[in-house]
Design an enzyme around this catalytic site. Structure first.
Site, PDB file in Angstrom:
ATOM      1  N   SER A  80       4.928  -0.118  -4.409  1.00 51.31           N
ATOM      2  CA  SER A  80       6.380  -0.039  -4.538  1.00 51.31           C
ATOM      3  C   SER A  80       6.749   0.890  -5.699  1.00 51.31           C
ATOM      4  CB  SER A  80       6.938  -1.459  -4.699  1.00 51.31           C
ATOM      5  OG  SER A  80       8.328  -1.493  -4.580  1.00 51.31           O
TER       6      SER A  80
ATOM      7  N   HIS B 230       6.899   1.702   0.277  1.00 48.84           N
ATOM      8  CA  HIS B 230       7.838   1.100   1.228  1.00 48.84           C
ATOM      9  C   HIS B 230       9.255   1.405   0.773  1.00 48.84           C
ATOM     10  CE1 HIS B 230       7.905  -3.055  -1.070  1.00 48.84           C
ATOM     11  NE2 HIS B 230       8.291  -2.053  -1.825  1.00 48.84           N
TER      12      HIS B 230
END
EC number: 3.4.21.92
Length: 197
Positions: free
Chosen positions: A97, A122
């Protein structure tokens, strides 16, 4: 508290801070855990201190992070990009992330990953529970979409891909092992030894 426990506590505190100081003296900084306001404050402080102390000299930034708060991470990202010192990023464990964005922020050619490291990219998400009128929910949705586009562009630029590839790949959690991360372009090379220089 018994005397031996007090001594052990003091020893651990002194040893831990001495180790941290030695790493900082050798221009090594660490993100170990989530990206938070507190961890970003620590990292930005260290980056600025090292830049002030010896501008233009290499800083090695070790990352093992599940990600975290986007605004906190972007503070570290912007600092890396604005200082003159090259920042060599190293994924040890996991850079997920926002951790993956910080990994990609390193100086191109000097971003590495340990043999068993993993990277996950993501789209950003809104955490917690939002209680707000519909108009405010729309504002939050628009803001998260702007953030998604911004992060995808950052990763596209760092990896050498068109933004359309990042939009597709970040639609869901996208995991990469060390070799896949090198091929993807989020890192440049496999770390084969620990560099103390």
């Amino acid at each position: 508290m018994p005397e031996t426990e007090k001594i052990a506590e003091v020893f651990e505190e002194l040893t831990g801070s001495k180790i941290s100081k030695n790493f900082l003296d050798h221009r090594k900084i660490f993100l170990w855990g989530p990206v938070t306001d507190e961890s970003s404050k620590d990292l930005v402080g260290k980056l600025l201190y090292l830049e002030m102390k010896d501008p233009g000299k290499k800083i090695t930034f070790y990352i093992n992070s599940p990600g975290g708060v986007v605004t906190s991470g972007m503070t570290v990202f912007d600092t890396i990009k604005m200082i003159s010192s090259p920042v060599h990023t190293v994924c040890m464990g996991m850079a997920a992330s926002m951790g993956s964005v910080l990994l990609a922020a390193g100086t191109k050619g000097e971003r590495s990953i340990w043999p068993n490291g993993k990277v996950m990219i993501h789209q950003p998400s809104i955490g917690g529970q939002i209680v707000a009128p519909a108009t405010d929910l729309k504002i939050h949705a628009e803001e998260i979409l702007k953030t998604k586009t911004k992060l995808n562009q950052i990763l596209a630029d760092a990896c050498g891909h068109p933004i359309s590839k990042l939009e597709e790949d970040t639609d869901r959690d996208y995991y990469m092992d060390a070799e896949e991360a090198i091929k993807y372009g989020i890192v440049d090379k496999l770390a084969t030894k620990i560099d103390f220089n």
